[in-house]
Design an enzyme around this catalytic site. Structure first.
Site, PDB file in Angstrom:
ATOM      1  N   ASP A   1      33.398  41.602  43.748  1.00  0.00           N
ATOM      2  CA  ASP A   1      32.331  40.752  43.234  1.00  0.00           C
ATOM      3  C   ASP A   1      31.547  41.518  42.173  1.00  0.00           C
ATOM      4  O   ASP A   1      31.197  42.683  42.362  1.00  0.00           O
ATOM      5  CB  ASP A   1      31.411  40.336  44.383  1.00  0.00           C
ATOM      6  CG  ASP A   1      30.457  39.244  43.965  1.00  0.00           C
ATOM      7  OD1 ASP A   1      30.919  38.134  43.679  1.00  0.00           O
ATOM      8  OD2 ASP A   1      29.240  39.504  43.919  1.00  0.00           O
ATOM      9  N   LYS A   2      31.275  40.878  41.054  1.00  0.00           N
ATOM     10  CA  LYS A   2      30.630  41.552  39.926  1.00  0.00           C
ATOM     11  C   LYS A   2      29.235  42.054  40.278  1.00  0.00           C
ATOM     12  O   LYS A   2      28.874  43.188  39.980  1.00  0.00           O
ATOM     13  CB  LYS A   2      30.562  40.603  38.727  1.00  0.00           C
ATOM     14  CG  LYS A   2      29.684  41.090  37.570  1.00  0.00           C
ATOM     15  CD  LYS A   2      29.714  40.093  36.432  1.00  0.00           C
ATOM     16  CE  LYS A   2      28.610  40.364  35.415  1.00  0.00           C
ATOM     17  NZ  LYS A   2      27.289  39.930  35.891  1.00  0.00           N
TER      18      LYS A   2
END
Length: 340
Positions: free
Chosen positions: A31-32
């Site tokens: 996840d960024k």
């Protein structure tokens, strides 16, 4: 020993099977926000598309976003606080997951969100302005006041200094790194290019992460999922290896088999290195155990007696068994010196 060595290196192993699978992981979904980036977005620009002045735009937006728990909304609130703006109460607040927020502030209906969300509200979004901001790696948040487009906020989440080197290390290990983000694809690709990430899953809604994990697993890949939020928990549980960031939520850590205490991707590199060292050590220990038995059992059974008159005394047999255990324990202790 492996668990203790992992804890020293900032890798908390809750599930021994996850540590074993980590060696075989060939795809990492990460996840960024909070894993790749610092998880503290900042308001970097406000593009005015109406006569309303910038401080008033920020004040109205922050008044709505104060009721939201979204990190991008929090960035606008922090910007208002930094400018000492006085926020107003909001009524009729609504915040559809992953889309935006609406509310009435001082009699004006304020809406903030992505282009699709505003279009659903009957407001045409200015994609030209938004695309310029996105190409610089920022997320574009549209703002409408009384159903008229008023501004575009540019919000960027600074990349962690350790991320580019960690991504490069994972790629050298043969791991396919895939960035997951709810950002527009243009923004996502701009950030990914700066990090050396070749694969991006953009505009991902929170509940779609599990489906993405399952899709990669159905392709025959061994998938690790790294995340830190409540919305990441189902995907962490669905992956072959769930990797939670120690700086994240409790539910994420409970859903994962491995927790990275330092909260950055270098912890994943260390976890994979630890997995390889541990599994190599286990294979060596199995060899030692089988070798002692393969040599000792036939002699104890009298295979050499007809030809050489040799039998293994109980004392020697006991010593051999003890030496087998000592060899295994000594070899396992070498994990303390593994370079992670």
């Amino acid at each position: 020993v492996a668990v203790g060595r992992g804890a020293q290196a900032g890798v908390l192993v809750k599930d021994a099977e996850a540590l074993e699978r980590m060696e075989r992981v060939d795809t990492l979904l990460v996840d960024k926000t909070g894993t790749l980036t610092q998880g503290r977005p900042e308001l970097t620009d406000v593009v005015r598309l109406s006569d309303t002045l910038e401080p008033e735009l920020i004040r109205l937006a922050a008044s709505v976003e104060r009721a939201s728990e979204h990190p991008l909304g929090a960035a606008i609130v922090r910007a208002a606080e930094a400018r000492n703006l006085t926020l107003a109460p909001v009524s009729d607040f609504d915040s559809p997951t992953g889309r935006g927020a609406t509310g009435v502030v001082e009699g004006r209906r304020v809406a903030l969100g992505n282009a699709r969300f505003l279009q659903e509200l009957g407001v045409k979004a200015d994609d030209v302005t938004a695309d310029r901001l996105r190409s610089e790696g920022a997320t574009a948040i549209f703002m409408a006041i009384d159903d008229t487009l008023a501004a575009v906020f540019a919000i960027a989440d600074p990349v962690k200094p350790t991320t580019p080197a960690a991504v490069a290390s994972l790629k050298r290990l043969g791991v396919k790194v895939v960035m997951l983000t709810g950002d527009n694809r243009t923004t996502a690709l701009a950030v990914a290019r700066g990090l050396g990430i070749d694969h991006v899953e953009a505009e991902v809604l929170p509940d779609a992460k599990v489906s993405i994990v399952k899709r990669y697993r159905e392709e025959g890949r061994i998938v690790a999922m790294a995340g830190d939020g409540v919305n990441d928990a189902p995907a962490l549980a669905a992956a072959d290896v769930g990797l939670a960031m120690g700086t994240g939520t409790d539910v994420a850590m409970q859903s994962a088999g491995v927790t990275l205490l330092t909260g950055d991707l270098n912890g994943i590199v260390r976890a994979r290195t630890l997995s390889r060292a541990t599994m190599g050590n286990i294979r060596q220990n199995l060899f030692f155990a089988f070798a002692y038995n393969a040599l000792g059992v036939p002699v104890a059974a009298g295979v050499l007696y007809p030809a050489f008159g040799l039998l293994m005394s109980p004392i020697i047999a006991a010593a051999a068994m003890a030496l087998s255990s000592v060899s295994v324990i000594t070899n396992a202790a070498r994990l303390r010196n593994a370079r992670l």
